[in-house]
Design an enzyme around this catalytic site. Structure first.
Site, PDB file in Angstrom:
ATOM      1  N   ILE A  85     -16.680  36.233   2.587  1.00  0.00           N
ATOM      2  CA  ILE A  85     -16.689  35.856   2.192  1.00  0.00           C
ATOM      3  C   ILE A  85     -15.991  35.104   1.173  1.00  0.00           C
ATOM      4  CG2 ILE A  85     -19.865  36.381   1.789  1.00  0.00           C
ATOM      5  CD1 ILE A  85     -19.075  38.604  -0.332  1.00  0.00           C
ATOM      6  N   ASP A  88     -15.378  32.415  -5.239  1.00  0.00           N
ATOM      7  CA  ASP A  88     -14.215  31.561  -5.794  1.00  0.00           C
ATOM      8  C   ASP A  88     -13.714  31.180  -6.994  1.00  0.00           C
ATOM      9  OD1 ASP A  88     -13.085  31.734  -2.956  1.00  0.00           O
ATOM     10  OD2 ASP A  88     -12.760  29.749  -3.778  1.00  0.00           O
ATOM     11  N   GLY A 143      -7.293  30.374  -7.561  1.00  0.00           N
ATOM     12  CA  GLY A 143      -8.832  30.448  -7.535  1.00  0.00           C
ATOM     13  C   GLY A 143      -9.219  32.311  -6.397  1.00  0.00           C
ATOM     14  N   TYR A 147     -10.714  37.343  -2.925  1.00  0.00           N
ATOM     15  CA  TYR A 147      -9.939  37.366  -1.386  1.00  0.00           C
ATOM     16  C   TYR A 147      -8.774  37.335  -1.384  1.00  0.00           C
ATOM     17  CZ  TYR A 147     -11.015  34.749   2.792  1.00  0.00           C
ATOM     18  OH  TYR A 147     -11.309  33.937   4.267  1.00  0.00           O
ATOM     19  N   PRO A 177      -5.693  33.690   9.666  1.00  0.00           N
ATOM     20  CA  PRO A 177      -5.874  31.779   9.960  1.00  0.00           C
ATOM     21  C   PRO A 177      -5.637  31.075   8.531  1.00  0.00           C
ATOM     22  CG  PRO A 177      -8.095  33.461  10.615  1.00  0.00           C
ATOM     23  CD  PRO A 177      -7.112  33.728   9.735  1.00  0.00           C
ATOM     24  N   ILE A 180      -9.926  26.486   8.178  1.00  0.00           N
ATOM     25  CA  ILE A 180     -10.261  26.270   9.626  1.00  0.00           C
ATOM     26  C   ILE A 180     -11.423  25.905   9.624  1.00  0.00           C
ATOM     27  CG2 ILE A 180     -11.348  27.079  11.536  1.00  0.00           C
ATOM     28  CD1 ILE A 180      -8.913  27.956  11.243  1.00  0.00           C
TER      29      ILE A 180
HETATM   30  N1  CAA Z   1      -4.175  23.943  -4.012  1.00  0.00           N
HETATM   31  C1  CAA Z   1      -4.320  22.704  -4.747  1.00  0.00           C
HETATM   32  N2  CAA Z   1      -4.552  22.537  -6.093  1.00  0.00           N
HETATM   33  C2  CAA Z   1      -5.404  23.118  -6.989  1.00  0.00           C
HETATM   34  C3  CAA Z   1      -5.944  24.212  -5.655  1.00  0.00           C
HETATM   35  C4  CAA Z   1      -5.620  24.697  -4.594  1.00  0.00           C
HETATM   36  N3  CAA Z   1      -6.109  25.204  -3.956  1.00  0.00           N
HETATM   37  N4  CAA Z   1      -7.434  24.760  -6.308  1.00  0.00           N
HETATM   38  C5  CAA Z   1      -7.183  23.878  -7.599  1.00  0.00           C
HETATM   39  N5  CAA Z   1      -6.498  22.982  -7.526  1.00  0.00           N
HETATM   40  C6  CAA Z   1      -6.265  22.265  -8.736  1.00  0.00           C
HETATM   41  C7  CAA Z   1      -7.047  21.207  -8.333  1.00  0.00           C
HETATM   42  O1  CAA Z   1      -7.430  20.299  -8.174  1.00  0.00           O
HETATM   43  C8  CAA Z   1      -7.364  20.443 -10.279  1.00  0.00           C
HETATM   44  O2  CAA Z   1      -6.176  19.408 -10.069  1.00  0.00           O
HETATM   45  P1  CAA Z   1      -6.577  18.287 -10.608  1.00  0.00           P
HETATM   46  O3  CAA Z   1      -6.703  18.607 -12.659  1.00  0.00           O
HETATM   47  O4  CAA Z   1      -5.248  17.655 -11.033  1.00  0.00           O
HETATM   48  O5  CAA Z   1      -7.337  17.562 -10.288  1.00  0.00           O
HETATM   49  C9  CAA Z   1      -6.595  22.259 -10.987  1.00  0.00           C
HETATM   50  O6  CAA Z   1      -5.948  22.590  -9.832  1.00  0.00           O
HETATM   51  C10 CAA Z   1      -7.908  23.090 -11.755  1.00  0.00           C
HETATM   52  O7  CAA Z   1      -8.607  22.790 -10.608  1.00  0.00           O
HETATM   53  P2  CAA Z   1     -10.533  22.968 -10.510  1.00  0.00           P
HETATM   54  O8  CAA Z   1     -10.780  21.446 -12.038  1.00  0.00           O
HETATM   55  O9  CAA Z   1     -11.030  22.901  -9.592  1.00  0.00           O
HETATM   56  O10 CAA Z   1     -10.836  24.125 -11.642  1.00  0.00           O
HETATM   57  P3  CAA Z   1     -12.341  25.142 -11.714  1.00  0.00           P
HETATM   58  O11 CAA Z   1     -12.039  25.765 -12.868  1.00  0.00           O
HETATM   59  O12 CAA Z   1     -13.295  23.896 -12.152  1.00  0.00           O
HETATM   60  O13 CAA Z   1     -12.212  25.615 -10.480  1.00  0.00           O
HETATM   61  C11 CAA Z   1     -12.075  26.976  -8.165  1.00  0.00           C
HETATM   62  C12 CAA Z   1     -11.604  26.316  -9.383  1.00  0.00           C
HETATM   63  C13 CAA Z   1     -13.130  27.651  -8.146  1.00  0.00           C
HETATM   64  C14 CAA Z   1     -10.948  27.968  -8.154  1.00  0.00           C
HETATM   65  C15 CAA Z   1     -11.404  25.308  -7.633  1.00  0.00           C
HETATM   66  O14 CAA Z   1     -10.162  24.451  -8.057  1.00  0.00           O
HETATM   67  C16 CAA Z   1     -11.707  26.040  -5.823  1.00  0.00           C
HETATM   68  O15 CAA Z   1     -12.731  25.539  -4.943  1.00  0.00           O
HETATM   69  N6  CAA Z   1     -10.219  26.133  -5.392  1.00  0.00           N
HETATM   70  C17 CAA Z   1     -10.348  25.778  -4.134  1.00  0.00           C
HETATM   71  C18 CAA Z   1      -9.776  27.638  -3.510  1.00  0.00           C
HETATM   72  C19 CAA Z   1      -9.672  27.194  -2.446  1.00  0.00           C
HETATM   73  O16 CAA Z   1      -8.478  27.003  -2.136  1.00  0.00           O
HETATM   74  N7  CAA Z   1     -10.270  28.518  -1.917  1.00  0.00           N
HETATM   75  C20 CAA Z   1     -10.522  28.518  -0.597  1.00  0.00           C
HETATM   76  C21 CAA Z   1     -11.710  28.544   0.674  1.00  0.00           C
HETATM   77  S1  CAA Z   1     -11.319  28.562   1.930  1.00  0.00           S
HETATM   78  C22 CAA Z   1     -11.125  30.431   2.292  1.00  0.00           C
HETATM   79  O17 CAA Z   1     -11.305  30.700   1.754  1.00  0.00           O
HETATM   80  C23 CAA Z   1     -10.839  30.626   4.025  1.00  0.00           C
HETATM   81  C24 CAA Z   1      -9.388  31.177   4.283  1.00  0.00           C
HETATM   82  O18 CAA Z   1      -9.143  32.164   4.204  1.00  0.00           O
HETATM   83  C25 CAA Z   1      -8.380  29.520   4.067  1.00  0.00           C
END
Ligand code: CAA
Length: 240
Positions: A85, A88, A143, A147, A177, A180
């Site tokens: 899960i 984030d 974030g 994880y 991975p 995906i």
């Molecule tokens: N790569 C590049 N830039 C990123 C980033 C990332 N992974 N995560 C956040 N940023 C950037 C955002 O685009 C934003 O930049 P801008 O202001 O220029 O748009 C800045 O960092 C701040 O981000 P948020 O405004 O989104 O900040 P927040 O506090 O509202 O939210 C967060 C934070 C919940 C972590 C949100 O950014 C988010 O969900 N990020 C994605 C995290 C991620 O990659 N999770 C992977 C899930 S899938 C998985 O885990 C499967 C796997 O094994 C690969």
């Protein structure tokens, strides 16, 4: 006789593709899921693969659930620890529950499941364990302190258990991975996901079936010389 395989998180996403791939390759498969009854029912109707509902973060539920699989299908030869899960959030906003639930579900589940099957594998002199890590456990991710820690822990767990199983015919490997095309990745905010995809050299998200093919290779009889390894499948996003 068909080998018996358990896939955790086996009814959706990457796990669904792994369950189906193993079934098509002749394994007797048990797909474990925790919550989504509707998806599990749809999965079983479509694939004919039985789904078992228990929470892999809970040791007692694993012991009971694995016992049920053994009495239905036979001793377990293959375990794919895929259940995972995300909760984030940047660390300064992360609650203890966000931290702990991800550690328990993604990492402690590997202990729980392996602990329930390892004795039998040792006795029979054969076993295949594949743990699903993540590029984010290798490289870190904004974030995802919870994880990334859990997935990184999986890679250490894999190597330690590989050493313990090597002389008993048990191989333990990980797949890491990248991004995906699953519900989990689709939950990432679109503007963030666009930035991430821009860092993937092949220029696209991966497919669950691509990960399943890696699992099939690692669990096969003739992959017996591969243990303690991590297969990175991430479209070139992270290389090491
Ligand atoms: N790569 C590049 N830039 C990123 C980033 C990332 N992974 N995560 C956040 N940023 C950037 C955002 O685009 C934003 O930049 P801008 O202001 O220029 O748009 C800045 O960092 C701040 O981000 P948020 O405004 O989104 O900040 P927040 O506090 O509202 O939210 C967060 C934070 C919940 C972590 C949100 O950014 C988010 O969900 N990020 C994605 C995290 C991620 O990659 N999770 C992977 C899930 S899938 C998985 O885990 C499967 C796997 O094994 C690969």
């Amino acid at each position: 006789m068909s080998r018996v395989a358990i896939v955790t998180g086996g009814t959706r996403g990457i796990g669904e593709a792994i369950s189906v791939g193993l079934k098509d390759a002749g394994y007797l498969v048990a797909a474990v899921y925790a919550g989504n009854d509707e998806a599990a029912e749809r999965f079983t109707n479509k694939t004919g693969i039985p789904a078992y509902k228990f929470d892999v973060s809970d040791y007692d539920q694993c012991a009971e659930g694995v016992g049920k699989v053994v009495s239905d299908l036979g001793p377990v030869d293959v375990v794919v620890n895929n259940a995972g899960i995300t909760k984030d959030g940047t660390l300064h906003r992360m609650s203890f529950d966000q931290w702990n639930s991800v550690i328990q579900t993604n990492l402690s589940s590997c202990f729980n499941m392996c602990h329930c099957v390892i004795e039998g594998m040792r006795e029979r002199g054969f076993g295949r364990v594949v743990n699903i890590g993540s590029v984010n456990g290798q490289a870190g991710q904004y974030g995802q302190a919870n994880y990334a820690a859990a997935k990184s822990g999986i890679h250490g767990f894999t190597k330690a258990l590989a050493l313990e199983g090597a002389a008993k015919g048990i191989t333990v490997n990980a797949i890491a991975p990248g991004y995906i095309d699953t519900d989990m990745v689709r939950a990432v905010p679109e503007r963030v996901l666009e930035k991430i995809i821009a860092t993937i050299p092949v220029g696209r998200l991966g497919h669950a079936e691509e990960i399943a093919r890696g699992v099939l290779f690692l669990v096969s009889e003739d992959a017996g010389f591969i243990t303690g390894s991590t297969l990175s499948m991430n479209g070139g996003q992270h290389m090491y």
